[in-house]
Design an enzyme around this catalytic site. Structure first.
Site, PDB file in Angstrom:
ATOM      1  N   GLU A  23      35.056  43.792  46.872  1.00 55.36           N
ATOM      2  CA  GLU A  23      35.569  45.000  46.234  1.00 55.36           C
ATOM      3  C   GLU A  23      35.327  46.224  47.137  1.00 55.36           C
ATOM      4  O   GLU A  23      34.546  46.153  48.085  1.00 55.36           O
ATOM      5  CB  GLU A  23      34.845  45.206  44.893  1.00 55.36           C
ATOM      6  CG  GLU A  23      35.071  44.079  43.878  1.00 55.36           C
ATOM      7  CD  GLU A  23      36.458  44.124  43.200  1.00 55.36           C
ATOM      8  OE1 GLU A  23      37.418  44.621  43.790  1.00 55.36           O
ATOM      9  OE2 GLU A  23      36.549  43.641  42.060  1.00 55.36           O
ATOM     10  N   ASN A  56      43.512  46.821  44.296  1.00 52.88           N
ATOM     11  CA  ASN A  56      42.585  47.851  44.790  1.00 52.88           C
ATOM     12  C   ASN A  56      42.180  47.592  46.245  1.00 52.88           C
ATOM     13  O   ASN A  56      41.243  48.206  46.749  1.00 52.88           O
ATOM     14  CB  ASN A  56      41.330  47.915  43.906  1.00 52.88           C
ATOM     15  CG  ASN A  56      40.518  46.621  43.954  1.00 52.88           C
ATOM     16  OD1 ASN A  56      40.936  45.628  44.555  1.00 52.88           O
ATOM     17  ND2 ASN A  56      39.348  46.623  43.322  1.00 52.88           N
ATOM     18  N   ASP A  82      36.681  32.203  47.147  1.00 48.95           N
ATOM     19  CA  ASP A  82      35.885  32.791  46.062  1.00 48.95           C
ATOM     20  C   ASP A  82      35.942  31.967  44.786  1.00 48.95           C
ATOM     21  O   ASP A  82      36.740  31.032  44.679  1.00 48.95           O
ATOM     22  CB  ASP A  82      36.337  34.242  45.799  1.00 48.95           C
ATOM     23  CG  ASP A  82      37.850  34.394  45.703  1.00 48.95           C
ATOM     24  OD1 ASP A  82      38.549  33.383  45.559  1.00 48.95           O
ATOM     25  OD2 ASP A  82      38.330  35.544  45.769  1.00 48.95           O
ATOM     26  N   HIS A 129      41.057  44.670  47.503  1.00 43.39           N
ATOM     27  CA  HIS A 129      40.027  43.663  47.775  1.00 43.39           C
ATOM     28  C   HIS A 129      40.614  42.453  48.487  1.00 43.39           C
ATOM     29  O   HIS A 129      41.786  42.134  48.312  1.00 43.39           O
ATOM     30  CB  HIS A 129      39.224  43.271  46.522  1.00 43.39           C
ATOM     31  CG  HIS A 129      39.920  42.419  45.515  1.00 43.39           C
ATOM     32  ND1 HIS A 129      39.813  42.636  44.159  1.00 43.39           N
ATOM     33  CD2 HIS A 129      40.702  41.322  45.632  1.00 43.39           C
ATOM     34  CE1 HIS A 129      40.505  41.721  43.511  1.00 43.39           C
ATOM     35  NE2 HIS A 129      41.057  40.911  44.381  1.00 43.39           N
TER      36      HIS A 129
HETATM   37  C1  GLP Z   1      42.051  37.550  42.941  1.00 37.65           C
HETATM   38  C2  GLP Z   1      41.461  36.787  44.106  1.00 37.65           C
HETATM   39  C3  GLP Z   1      41.993  37.284  45.408  1.00 37.65           C
HETATM   40  C4  GLP Z   1      43.489  37.413  45.363  1.00 37.65           C
HETATM   41  C5  GLP Z   1      43.862  38.402  44.311  1.00 37.65           C
HETATM   42  C6  GLP Z   1      45.353  38.625  44.203  1.00 37.65           C
HETATM   43  O1  GLP Z   1      41.343  38.676  42.610  1.00 37.65           O
HETATM   44  N1  GLP Z   1      40.055  36.846  44.145  1.00 37.65           N
HETATM   45  O2  GLP Z   1      41.588  36.408  46.439  1.00 37.65           O
HETATM   46  O3  GLP Z   1      43.959  37.834  46.602  1.00 37.65           O
HETATM   47  O4  GLP Z   1      43.391  37.913  43.077  1.00 37.65           O
HETATM   48  O5  GLP Z   1      45.912  37.776  43.259  1.00 37.65           O
HETATM   49  P1  GLP Z   1      47.426  37.665  42.902  1.00 37.65           P
HETATM   50  O6  GLP Z   1      48.039  36.854  44.014  1.00 37.65           O
HETATM   51  O7  GLP Z   1      47.461  36.926  41.604  1.00 37.65           O
HETATM   52  O8  GLP Z   1      47.973  39.018  42.831  1.00 37.65           O
END
Ligand code: GLP
Length: 249
Positions: free
Chosen positions: A142, A135, A66, A137
């Site tokens: 989402e 949440n 992403d 995702h």
């Molecule tokens: C972002 C990314 C996700 C990732 C998530 C968790 O929203 N788009 O792909 O899994 O963050 O991030 P973190 O590892 O910083 O908790």
């Protein structure tokens, strides 16, 4: 399958070793890569192993999950910047084999379609690495995203903007939209490793454990995947039922 370790360090070593094993077994592997703070120690471990073992990555192909819309590749909070900072600058990967969604594409719908098509043209993902949002995702899919989705534009939820706001100078600078691989793109990977660590993931991991396959919880789509490993530290696993903890390691 669940793997539960005491520390983030052990989680990261295990995950890096899985990636390394895949690369050694399949030098021309197509890897789906993730960003986020969870992946930083994973990539640090991976780089360390790769440098020690002088692993050849010249045939690897990567696709990132992403990217924020509106951030250029040189913006310090873009996922493009993150990937070069934490991984690509330190590896000898051919640039044409590295793929990230383009958050500045002028024809965004076409760019989305081409991204999913490029994954398929590369033969599909051999291994997809995933984090998880608080949440539920995956990528930036989402809650309520259709499980048949391909790469698409999403409006980020209020929760995601709050969570990811910690990386920006202030909340108002968190982008409102992103491009993400779709859930179907992710599910078509031959192998999936989802990693979650720390107290911010405790609730969602317990929810995911109990949840049916339901579009309200995007990560629950993974339950239908035949080769999924969920890797947790003790904190993220803290609310899993006792029998899950016992059978995990
Ligand atoms: C972002 C990314 C996700 C990732 C998530 C968790 O929203 N788009 O792909 O899994 O963050 O991030 P973190 O590892 O910083 O908790």
């Amino acid at each position: 399958m669940y793997k539960i370790f005491e520390t983030v360090d052990e989680v990261s070593r295990y995950t890096a070793q899985r990636l390394l094993d895949k690369i050694k077994a399949t030098p021309a592997a197509v890897l789906g890569l993730a960003t986020g703070s969870t992946m930083e120690p994973v990539y640090a471990q991976l780089l360390q192993h790769m440098q020690q073992l002088a692993v050849d990555v010249s045939q690897l192909t990567t696709f990132n999950l992403d990217e924020y819309i509106g951030l250029s590749a040189d913006h310090p909070q873009s996922y493009n910047f993150y990937m070069y900072q934490h991984l690509f600058n330190h590896l000898n990967l051919p640039a044409q084999r590295v793929h990230l969604p383009d958050g500045l594409a002028s024809h965004i719908e076409e760019a989305c379609q081409s991204y999913s098509a490029a994954i398929q043209a590369a033969g599909g993902l051999d291994l997809q690495l995933l984090g998880i949002g608080s949440n539920g995702h995956i990528g930036f899919n989402e809650p309520q995203t259709c499980f048949n989705s391909r790469t698409h534009v999403v409006e980020l939820s209020a929760q995601t903007r709050i969570d990811n706001g910690r990386f920006f100078a202030d909340q108002s600078q968190t982008p409102s939209h992103a491009i993400t691989m779709g859930i179907l793109d992710i599910l078509e990977a031959k192998e999936i490793i989802l990693v979650a660590t720390g107290p911010n993931k405790t609730q969602i991991m317990a929810q995911l454990y109990d949840s049916p396959i339901d579009e309200a919880l995007p990560a629950s789509a993974l339950k239908q995947h035949p080769n999924l490993t969920i890797v947790l530290d003790r904190e993220a696993a803290a609310l899993l039922p006792e029998h899950a903890l016992k059978s995990a390691v």
